[in-house]
Structure formats: structure tokens, C-alpha cells
Motif scaffolding. Structure first.
Motif, PDB file in Angstrom:
ATOM      1  N   TRP A 342       0.824  -1.209   0.000  1.00 30.51           N
ATOM      2  CA  TRP A 342       0.000   0.000   0.000  1.00 30.51           C
ATOM      3  C   TRP A 342       0.845   1.240   0.000  1.00 30.51           C
ATOM      4  O   TRP A 342       0.522   2.222  -0.662  1.00 30.51           O
ATOM      5  CB  TRP A 342      -0.940  -0.025   1.201  1.00 30.51           C
ATOM      6  N   LEU A 345       2.165   1.724  -3.419  1.00 30.84           N
ATOM      7  CA  LEU A 345       1.095   2.248  -4.275  1.00 30.84           C
ATOM      8  C   LEU A 345       0.936   3.753  -4.063  1.00 30.84           C
ATOM      9  O   LEU A 345       0.857   4.530  -5.020  1.00 30.84           O
ATOM     10  CB  LEU A 345      -0.229   1.569  -3.926  1.00 30.84           C
ATOM     11  N   TRP A 348       3.842   5.712  -5.537  1.00 28.48           N
ATOM     12  CA  TRP A 348       3.731   5.875  -6.981  1.00 28.48           C
ATOM     13  C   TRP A 348       2.615   6.841  -7.350  1.00 28.48           C
ATOM     14  O   TRP A 348       2.802   7.736  -8.174  1.00 28.48           O
ATOM     15  CB  TRP A 348       3.490   4.509  -7.657  1.00 28.48           C
ATOM     16  N   SER A 349       1.449   6.649  -6.731  1.00 28.63           N
ATOM     17  CA  SER A 349       0.314   7.472  -7.156  1.00 28.63           C
ATOM     18  C   SER A 349       0.556   8.945  -6.842  1.00 28.63           C
ATOM     19  O   SER A 349       0.283   9.811  -7.654  1.00 28.63           O
ATOM     20  CB  SER A 349      -0.981   6.982  -6.518  1.00 28.63           C
TER      21      SER A 349
END
Lengths: 373, 361
Positions: A342, A345, A348-349
Motif C-alpha cells: 500500500w 502504491l 507511486w500514485s
């Protein structure tokens, strides 16, 4: 019952708030774990370099604020992209927003769980933090923006507690060597990506751009905000290098909290508990700000922008957020793993949104300008 | 009146949750029912077990006794004590951990890690190596000195605080930092426990987490001068019947270009506190000679100490950090150890003694 309005604008807000918001959005959760991802002393240079890149990105971003579009909010975006396309973009934007809320809340709660309430069910803590955030955000966007002052005053000075670690007997210069990278690996790239994502956050200012005073040079304030973040990152990283040494740092969980544990005062023994709790103001501000943005985004997606905000809608939004956090916490969360899925994620986001949002807006303005000519 | 409804609602809701037993809190810290532990003494037991003991209850007007248990794991001990003793032991006030010398020789990493990862336990916890049987000493003393644990803690704190150079006091964090750095090895104070005495004995030298040797007497004094505190209140040198006092040292360490030779210059400033020898130290030429003698003596002692450390492959003086530079690639730990073993060391003392009497030509 009085009408429930969340997004009313009764007065302009000063550029000074932009500075505080940018700074708080950037510092956020990552300050607690940043040192253990950077580890090597040469990442001091990394912080400075990524800080400069982030500044360049902010220059692009401030072009949006000086354009005629920024003050108009929703209608300007519709003008720029067309309604359908804009709704599509917003739908996409909701994902990183929700992800940010989930990851930040769970990570912070995990820190509290580890240091303050080890025997407590994590869901209680999530509920407590979210209830406060829901309350703050139910006061409306304007009040939430003003809340940043409290969040700033309660959390920015914490970094100053680590100044003693810069002096002997803790500090020896050899802990900072080598200053220049002597070997480069995949992990170093990862650290740089992590840094870039820690500098992300200012892109969320587009959600509140109509509130800013028109014709003000907001760029100056963005720069200050960014600069303060660079200094805070530097202080926290260098002091933790001096405190732990590079090798030990890579093995430590929550280095900043551990350093706070080492502080001592004649009155209270567990200073880390107090500091970690004070950090909650910061969190509540960011999360309530994101909740409001999320609710606003949902309204755009469901074509309800021009209708009055409703309690039911807002509560439904809160319920969605709470359930998604609970679901992730229950089934998909692996506590205490450094390369948490998570977290990566989220890294990156947020890196992608920070990179793309200013560029996209600028391109849209340029294209629009050309087609008008 | 406007706020009455929501407040009532919250009160009812929360009392519902709490009274039905859904309380999120399970820690019970009622002061009459707990016993905060101030120290653990850890000894090796038979068959690889640990024997841990503490004094309970601390700081309450109640008869104190030594509690000990044989356990496999440190934390298991905490649990077993609760089953055996009417108060619940809490580790939040743990201030000292005394580890037996024999146990330390087998490595103390697991113990240290357990202590370090517990957020309840302070990082400023003092670590002490004990030679002899500490439990015997406590058992003998607790009748005449009920608050013994507290006095021990105050003693360690006293010598840590102003860095007076009498003892090498190291806390958990410092130990761990030295342990994990590739260019240094940790040290700890060693105390000797006898039937009625608890005496500071010297500095324990570790290689990684294994106890390798103890610097005792003059060697320990040199430790304080070269590394720890750079200060000594008294430095007795019985060989020359002299006590030097209020000694401050300044250490210049220098490594040559290819890291093969280390030169250490130690400037020492102090005064003669006591002299019982036959020399006429009121004569300046004699005093000069005397000065030289002490210099050579300390140089030889320090060199011996270094040789000893090199043989043990331990580097408590953080000599390895001298090889680091802002732009050079650091050595690996293995490379450094190889280097350290064969490193040439040159020690040079520069002593300035102020005689407390007038000196004639």
C-alpha cells in the motif's frame, strides 16, 4: 434545520495559508519514516536536489494560479476540458485521493498502535481519528482551511526538539560520510522516488483555488512552503543520521519517534507519546481536507455540483471512507513491513499526480489559449 | 440547550460501549496492584536457561525481597513473575539491566534486542556487566539497605551526567549505536559483586556482542583519557608513587594516507595531587625528568592496550572512522578488521604537570 453548506465562500483567503497548506501537505506522514528509507548520508544531497525539482514543478503550477481560470473553480475546468472529459478526470482523481486517506490513516494509526496503545484494536483508533476529521470537515471548507494554522502551530516546532542531536556527544562528523554516492543501486532510485512523493501534495491546492485572493502572487508563498519542507526534511534526516548512524538507521522502525523517546524532561518520561499525539492535529487537518475534496469530487462525478450540499451525501461519503479503511485494515494490511504494497502504491500514485497535474493544467491552458486566438 | 441532545447522545453511546465490556483499553495500571520493575539481573542458568531476578516491590513501604526465576526467555520471565507474585510487574520504569559476565561472553544480542524493541522501556536504560554473584550481594544487603536498587541507579546516573571519567557508563542506545556501526565496537562498565560490596572494576571490551576482555586499573584510566570522557579526577600511578589530579586530555588521532599507520598524540594537562616518592620534585630538572618518566610509562601502557585490542579485533576507540572521508568510498567491515589487525600504532603523550608547590631551578 439550517442549510448544510460545505463549500460556501464568504471571504478570500490569504496566500499565507497556501504556504502553510503546501508545507503541511508535504511533511505529513512521511516525516515519521523518511530517514529509514533514505538511510545513506549522500541522500542529504538527494533531498536538496529533489527539493529543487519540486520547486521547478511549483513554478509550472503557479502559472495556473496566475491564469484567469484559477478563480472560477468548476466552471473554469469545464471550459478547459469540456464537461464529460472533466468528470472523467475527476473520477480518476478520486482514486489517489482515497488511497492517500487510507494509507495515511492506517500508517499513522499503526505508529500510535506501536508506541501508545499496543493492546488496542486498530479499528478503534481509526474510528477516533476519523470522527474528529469528520467533525472538522463538517464545518465546511473555509473553516478547514483556517484550521491549518492550528495544525501548523501544533506540529512544526516538534522538529526543533531534535536540534540537540546535532551536537556532541551524539554527533560525530564521521556519521555523515561519505557525502557523495560511491555506489548506486536500484534502492537509491527508490529512495529518490520516495523523496519525490514526499514533496508531493501541493497539487491538491487546485481543489481550493477559487478561495484564494485574486491577482495575488501565490508563487512566493508556494516557494516558502517548499523551502520550509526542505529544511524540515534536512533537519530530521541529518539528526537521525547523527543519532543512529547509517547502518543502524536502516534497521530502525519509525526513527523519528524513537529519537523522541530518547529525549528527556524532568516532568514527563514518555515525550514521544505527547509528540505523536500532537502530530494528530496535522493529520486531522490533512484528512478532513481530503475528505472534503473527495466529497466535492463525488458531487462532480454525479453531476450534483450546482445543488445544495446535503448531510446525507456527506455522511455517505464519510461512511464510504470509513468502510474502505476498515476493509483494507481487516484483509489487506500487513503491518510493519517496510516495502508495504500500500505504501508503494501511495508513493507511486502521489509521485504521478504531483508530476502530471501541473503539467496537464498548463498544457490545457496553452491549448485553450491557442484555440481562442 | 441547543447542544444538549448531541451531548446526551454521545454519553449514552459511549457508556453503552464501555459498560458492555467493549472497552478498547486492557491495561490496568492501578498503583496499588502493580510493581514497577527498576532492574533486571540476568544470570546464566543450567541448560542454556536464563536466571533472572529483581527486587520487589520498589519504593513502597513493604518488606522487600529478591524474586528470581529460571526461564528460557527474558519476556517469559516477566509473565512467570506475575503468576508467582501478587503484584503485576510493569517494565515501564526499568532503569538498569545487569548482565552476568559469563552470559555476556556468549553474546547478548537477543537480550539487547528484546529490550530495545519494547516501546515501554526507555532507551536510556543502563547496561552493566557483573562479575560474581549479584543476587547474593542483593540478598545480603537488602535488609540493611532497603532502597539499594534506587541508590545503584543514582550512582550510575551521577557518573554519567557530568562525565567525570571515573566510570564508563553506557546506556542502551549508545551500546546499540556502537554495536551496529561497522567501525566501532561497544564497551560497558564492569562491576564486581562480593558478599557485601559492589565495586567498579573496569571497562568491558566487546567484539560485536561478545564480551572479549576487561580493561582494568590503569588500562581503564587510559580508556577514560583516550575515548570516553577526556577527563579524570584522579590518576594514581603507584609505580611512581604519584597521584595526578584534575586531568584533562586532548586526543589527536591521525591516520596516514594509505591507512597503514596510526599516530595518536595525547595532550594531558593536570597537577600533582600527592607524591610519596624519593625524588625532589621541587627541583625543575628533576620534575622534568619525572614528567618524562610518566610520559614513557603511559605511552607503553597505551601501546600495550592497543596491541591487546588489535589481537581481540575489537575497536572501541572508533579508530575505523578515521578511514572515512567525505568523498572516498568506505571500507567494508571485513576489510577494516583485516587492516586493524596489522595497523601500526604510534602513541605520543605530551604531559604538562603543574606542581602545587613552588619549583626551583
Amino acid at each position: 434545520m439550517a442549510p448544510f453548506s460545505l463549500f460556501n465562500k464568504t471571504s478570500d483567503i490569504n496566500g499565507f495559508y497556501a504556504m502553510l497548506i503546501v508545507n503541511r501537505l508535504q511533511i505529513l506522514y512521511f516525516i515519521l519514516i523518511l530517514p529509514m528509507y533514505l538511510v545513506h548520508p549522500y541522500m542529504i544531497l538527494g533531498i536538496v536536489i529533489i527539493g529543487i525539482f519540486s520547486q521547478i514543478n511549483l513554478i509550472l503550477f503557479s502559472k495556473w494560479f496566475t491564469s484567469n481560470f484559477s478563480g472560477q473553480g468548476y466552471s473554469a475546468f469545464v471550459q478547459l476540458f469540456g464537461e464529460r472529459k472533466f468528470r472523467f478526470f475527476v473520477l480518476f482523481g478520486l482514486i489517489p485521493m482515497l488511497l492517500k486517506i487510507i494509507v495515511l490513516t492506517l500508517n499513522y494509526v499503526e505508529a500510535i498502535h506501536q508506541f501508545i496503545f499496543p493492546s488496542m484494536n486498530m479499528l478503534w483508533l481509526v474510528l477516533a481519528i476519523l470522527l474528529i476529521s469528520f467533525y472538522v470537515s463538517s464545518k465546511g471548507m473555509e473553516n478547514t482551511i483556517h484550521f491549518v494554522v492550528i495544525a501548523f502551530l501544533f506540529s512544526f516546532w516538534v522538529i526543533l526538539c531534535f536540534i540537540p542531536f546535532f551536537f556532541p556527544p551524539f554527533a560525530s562528523l564521521s556519521d555523515l560520510y561519505p557525502l557523495i554516492p560511491t555506489s548506486w543501486s536500484m534502492n537509491s532510485w527508490k529512495s529518490l522516488l520516495f523523496l519525490w512523493s514526499s514533496f508531493s501534495g501541493p497539487e491538491y491546492l487546485i481543489c481550493i483555488s477559487p478561495w484564494f485572493k485574486r491577482g495575488q502572487t501565490i508563487f512566493k508563498y508556494l516557494t516558502y512552503g517548499n523551502l520550509v519542507s526542505v529544511v524540515e526534511f534536512l533537519i530530521s534526516f541529518i539528526s537521525s543520521l547523527l543519532f543512529f548512524g547509517s547502518n543502524y538507521l536502516s534497521k530502525t522502525n519509525y526513527p523519528i519517534v524513537t529519537m523522541a523517546r530518547y529525549l528527556q524532561s524532568p516532568i514527563i518520561e514518555r515525550i514521544d507519546m505527547i509528540l505523536l499525539s500532537l502530530h494528530m492535529f496535522h493529520f486531522v487537518f490533512i484528512i478532513s481536507f481530503l475528505i472534503l475534496s473527495f466529497y466535492g469530487g463525488i458531487r462532480i462525478v454525479f453531476k450534483r455540483v450546482h445543488k445544495q450540499t446535503t448531510r446525507i451525501g456527506f455522511l455517505a461519503c464519510c461512511a464510504v471512507i470509513f468502510t474502505s479503511i476498515a476493509v483494507v485494515n481487516q484483509w489487506f494490511w500487513e503491518p510493519g513491513i517496510k516495502d508495504n504494497l500500500w505504501l508503494s502504491l501511495e508513493i507511486w500514485s502521489s509521485s504521478v499526480t504531483f508530476l502530471l497535474v501541473p503539467a496537464l493544467l498548463l498544457a490545457a491552458i496553452k491549448l485553450k489559449g491557442r484555440s481562442l486566438e | 440547550m441547543k447542544h444538549l441532545k448531541p451531548v446526551l447522545l454521545i454519553v449514552i453511546l459511549s457508556s453503552n460501549i464501555f459498560f458492555t465490556g467493549c472497552s478498547p483499553f486492557v491495561d490496568n495500571n492501578e498503583i496499588e496492584e502493580i510493581a514497577p520493575v527498576t532492574f533486571w539481573s540476568i544470570n546464566p542458568g543450567a541448560g542454556g536457561k536464563l536466571e533472572i531476578s529483581t527486587l520487589g516491590p520498589p519504593l513502597v513501604k513493604e518488606h522487600k525481597r529478591l524474586l528470581s526465576l529460571k526461564v528460557d526467555l527474558l519476556k517469559q520471565g516477566g509473565k512467570d513473575f506475575n503468576l508467582k507474585y501478587y503484584r503485576e510487574l510493569k517494565s515501564g520504569q526499568l532503569r538498569m539491566v545487569l548482565i552476568n559476565e559469563e552470559l555476556a561472553k556468549k553474546g547478548i544480542m537477543p537480550i539487547i534486542n528484546t529490550l530495545l524493541t519494547d516501546p515501554d522501556i526507555s532507551q536510556r536504560l543502563y547496561l552493566v556487566i557483573v562479575k560474581g554473584n549479584f543476587d547474593e550481594y542483593i540478598k545480603n544487603q537488602v535488609k540493611s539497605q532497603p532502597n539499594l536498587d534506587y541508590f545503584l541507579y543514582r550512582m550510575l546516573r551521577h557518573y554519567e551526567k557530568k562525565k567525570q571519567g571515573e566510570m564508563s557508563i553506557i546506556n542502551l542506545h549508545q551500546f546499540k549505536k556502537l554495536l551496529y556501526s561497522p567501525f566501532s565496537d561497544p564497551i560497558l562498565p564492569v562491576f564486581k559483586a562480593q558478599q557485601t560490596n559492589f565495586i567498579y572494576h573496569g571497562t568491558a571490551i566487546f567484539k560485536d556482542d561478545y564480551l572479549k576482555g576487561i580493561a582494568h586499573g590503569v588500562d581503564d584510566q587510559i580508556f577514560q583519557l583516550v575515548n570516553n570522557d577526556y577527563y579524570l579526577k584522579f590518576l594514581p600511578i603507584p609505580k611512581y608513587s604519584v597521584v595526578l589530579g584534575n586531568i584533562r586530555s586532548k586526543v589527536h588521532k591521525k591516520m596516514n594516507e594509505n591507512d597503514s599507520k596510526l599516530s595518536i598524540r595525547i595532550d594531558v594537562n593536570g597537577r600533582i595531587e600527592e607524591y610519596r616518592g624519593a625524588k625532589d620534585i621541587q627541583n625543575s630538572i628533576e620534575l622534568e625528568k619525572f614528567n618524562k618518566e610518566i610520559e614513557t610509562y603511559l605511552e607503553k601502557q597505551t601501546l600495550d592496550l592497543f596491541k591487546n585490542l588489535q589481537q581481540l579485533q575489537a575497536d572501541p576507540f572508533k579508530i575505523g572512522t578515521l578511514t572515512l572521508g567525505p568523498i572516498s568510498k568506505p571500507m567494508s567491515e571485513k576489510e577494516w578488521l583485516k587492516h586493524w589487525k596489522t595497523l601500526k600504532v604510534n602513541v605520543d603523550y605530551n604531559i604538562k604537570i603543574h606542581p602545587l608547590t613552588s619549583v626551583h631551578e
